[in-house]
Design an enzyme around this catalytic site. Structure first.
Site, PDB file in Angstrom:
ATOM      1  N   ILE A 255      -3.570  -5.842  -6.001  1.00 43.16           N
ATOM      2  CA  ILE A 255      -2.825  -5.614  -7.244  1.00 43.16           C
ATOM      3  C   ILE A 255      -1.404  -6.181  -7.124  1.00 43.16           C
ATOM      4  O   ILE A 255      -0.949  -6.948  -7.979  1.00 43.16           O
ATOM      5  CB  ILE A 255      -2.797  -4.109  -7.599  1.00 43.16           C
ATOM      6  CG1 ILE A 255      -4.198  -3.701  -8.082  1.00 43.16           C
ATOM      7  CG2 ILE A 255      -1.737  -3.805  -8.664  1.00 43.16           C
ATOM      8  CD1 ILE A 255      -4.313  -2.284  -8.595  1.00 43.16           C
TER       9      ILE A 255
ATOM     10  N   ASP B  81       6.658  -1.025   8.229  1.00 41.28           N
ATOM     11  CA  ASP B  81       5.996   0.226   7.836  1.00 41.28           C
ATOM     12  C   ASP B  81       6.951   0.959   6.893  1.00 41.28           C
ATOM     13  O   ASP B  81       8.079   1.295   7.288  1.00 41.28           O
ATOM     14  CB  ASP B  81       5.714   1.068   9.102  1.00 41.28           C
ATOM     15  CG  ASP B  81       4.809   2.261   8.796  1.00 41.28           C
ATOM     16  OD1 ASP B  81       4.877   2.793   7.676  1.00 41.28           O
ATOM     17  OD2 ASP B  81       4.042   2.648   9.704  1.00 41.28           O
TER      18      ASP B  81
ATOM     19  N   LYS C 293      15.585   3.733  -1.741  1.00 49.83           N
ATOM     20  CA  LYS C 293      16.846   3.907  -1.000  1.00 49.83           C
ATOM     21  C   LYS C 293      17.359   2.575  -0.447  1.00 49.83           C
ATOM     22  O   LYS C 293      18.541   2.257  -0.530  1.00 49.83           O
ATOM     23  CB  LYS C 293      16.623   4.825   0.219  1.00 49.83           C
ATOM     24  CG  LYS C 293      16.831   6.272  -0.002  1.00 49.83           C
ATOM     25  CD  LYS C 293      18.227   6.634  -0.353  1.00 49.83           C
ATOM     26  CE  LYS C 293      19.096   7.016   0.833  1.00 49.83           C
ATOM     27  NZ  LYS C 293      20.376   7.579   0.362  1.00 49.83           N
TER      28      LYS C 293
ATOM     29  N   SER D 138       1.533   3.952  -9.169  1.00 46.71           N
ATOM     30  CA  SER D 138       1.055   5.322  -9.014  1.00 46.71           C
ATOM     31  C   SER D 138      -0.446   5.403  -9.312  1.00 46.71           C
ATOM     32  O   SER D 138      -1.150   4.395  -9.234  1.00 46.71           O
ATOM     33  CB  SER D 138       1.870   6.248  -9.935  1.00 46.71           C
ATOM     34  OG  SER D 138       1.612   7.592  -9.636  1.00 46.71           O
TER      35      SER D 138
ATOM     36  N   LYS E 177       1.103  10.931  -5.232  1.00 49.97           N
ATOM     37  CA  LYS E 177       1.488  10.144  -6.410  1.00 49.97           C
ATOM     38  C   LYS E 177       2.266  10.991  -7.424  1.00 49.97           C
ATOM     39  O   LYS E 177       3.109  10.464  -8.157  1.00 49.97           O
ATOM     40  CB  LYS E 177       0.247   9.513  -7.051  1.00 49.97           C
ATOM     41  CG  LYS E 177      -0.440   8.460  -6.173  1.00 49.97           C
ATOM     42  CD  LYS E 177       0.455   7.267  -5.846  1.00 49.97           C
ATOM     43  CE  LYS E 177      -0.355   6.088  -5.312  1.00 49.97           C
ATOM     44  NZ  LYS E 177       0.468   4.932  -4.926  1.00 49.97           N
TER      45      LYS E 177
ATOM     46  N   ILE F 217      -9.804  -1.069 -11.262  1.00 50.86           N
ATOM     47  CA  ILE F 217      -9.530  -2.506 -11.417  1.00 50.86           C
ATOM     48  C   ILE F 217     -10.474  -3.277 -10.492  1.00 50.86           C
ATOM     49  O   ILE F 217     -10.572  -2.963  -9.299  1.00 50.86           O
ATOM     50  CB  ILE F 217      -8.050  -2.825 -11.041  1.00 50.86           C
ATOM     51  CG1 ILE F 217      -7.062  -1.978 -11.862  1.00 50.86           C
ATOM     52  CG2 ILE F 217      -7.763  -4.320 -11.184  1.00 50.86           C
ATOM     53  CD1 ILE F 217      -7.014  -2.247 -13.344  1.00 50.86           C
TER      54      ILE F 217
END
Ligand code: HXC
Length: 310
Positions: A32, A80, A140, A170, A188, A217
């Site tokens: 995606i 990561d 952040k 999400s 989520k 999807i």
């Protein structure tokens, strides 16, 4: 080989709308997110994609760069999202090599099917750490650059080329609750909450924060893990979706272009669900017929209503 535009972008968008913009995307080698970035690159942006697997991330970056002559796409592997230092280093490299960050896609996620009884505390925490803390870390690490981008390209309502945008990827599971997905649903829900707070905290500085929520999807890692090949082959898998089909990565990429483009300037703190109506779909009426058969075969239409004149 270059992927044909029709596979990742509809024809309604104009080339060059993201000229000189830079997108930073975690999980960028995934099915995606790579389509989202490919669409933005096609329309003028340069990009930095982040992933855990070095070879996969670098190979995907090269492939995405074929979407436009002269495109610069950097693949940074061995990152990561659970480690803020990894992200900070990636942001520094992106800024050094591409000049800044205008758009962010927080797409890195982890998922597997497991009932609560089969989920260890560590397994639950792992998904929370990848999805929720990883999304927070991405915000952040990039927000100082988003603030600069929004200051340079202000969201005035008349500026057609604004900056300072973030989209979190999400899921719909927490809207209703979902068997085998307690960990992802919780993770989520946290991502949605982070985005809503970011919209309020950073909106006054011209930044928009939104969620894109893909449904089922075709061809994605999510469906490879969550879907059933037999049900897809027989067509049963599509019955639950009001539009009676899975979506395409192109349809997620189009939503991304909308939110980052001039068309999406005033959309902030929103959840854009791209799922063919799937999450609203009832799971059945409890009888012998399944959705949507009882709607299509007229089982619930009263004889008097059938006769009624409009
Ligand atoms: C139960 C499981 C499990 C399973 C792993 N665990 N798989 N428990 N059922 N099927 C447990 C492990 O036993 C361990 O707990 C804990 O999870 C951590 O596992 P590790 O392998 O040590 O973690 P890590 O290497 O960090 O791997 C993270 C991961 C893995 C999420 C478990 O699957 C991963 O790396 N996935 C990344 C790619 C991915 O998931 N992509 C799909 C995204 S699609 P114990 O107690 O044994 O230590 C997506 C779609 C959303 O998100 C919705 C689409 C509609």
């Amino acid at each position: 080989m270059a992927v044909p535009r029709s596979e990742y972008l509809s024809s309604v968008w104009r080339d060059g709308i993201f000229d000189k913009k830079v997108v930073f995307c975690t999980g960028g080698a995934g099915t995606i997110c790579s389509a989202q970035v490919r669409a933005l690159v096609h329309l003028g942006a340069n990009a930095c994609i982040i992933g855990r697997n070095v070879e996969k991330t670098e190979r995907m970056a090269k492939n995405i760069a074929t979407a436009r002559n002269g495109a610069k796409v950097i693949g940074i592997g061995a990152v990561d999202v659970r480690k803020i230092e990894d992200l900070e280093k990636s942001v520094a490299r992106c800024v050094k090599e591409l000049g800044g960050i205008d758009y962010v896609i927080a797409g890195a996620a982890g998922n597997f099917l497991a009932p609560i009884e089969g989920l260890s505390s560590n397994a639950f925490r792992t998904v929370i750490e990848i999805d929720t803390i990883g999304s927070f870390n991405t915000l952040k690490a990039t927000v100082p650059e988003l603030i600069k981008s929004a200051a340079k390209n202000p969201n005035t309502g008349t500026n057609p080329s604004t900056g300072g945008r973030i989209i979190f990827i999400s899921a719909t599971f927490h809207f209703t609750g979902m068997p085998l997905q307690a960990h992802v649903s919780a993770a989520k829900a946290g991502v949605d909450a982070i985005s809503a707070s970011a919209a309020l905290e950073f909106g006054p500085r011209g930044i928009t924060s939104n969620i894109i929520t893909p449904g089922p999807i075709w061809g994605t890692e999510g469906m490879a893990r969550l879907g059933s090949r037999d049900a897809e082959k027989s067509g049963v898998a599509f019955k639950h979706v009001p539009l009676q089909r899975y979506g395409t990565v192109k349809e997620i990429a189009d939503g991304t272009v909308y939110l980052f483009s001039d068309a999406g300037n005033y959309v902030n703190g929103e959840v854009l669900v791209i799922d063919g109506g799937d999450w609203r779909s009832p799971s059945g009426m409890g009888g012998t017929t399944t959705y949507p058969d009882y709607l299509l075969d007229g089982s619930f239409v009263r004889p008097s209503a059938q006769k009624a004149k409009l």
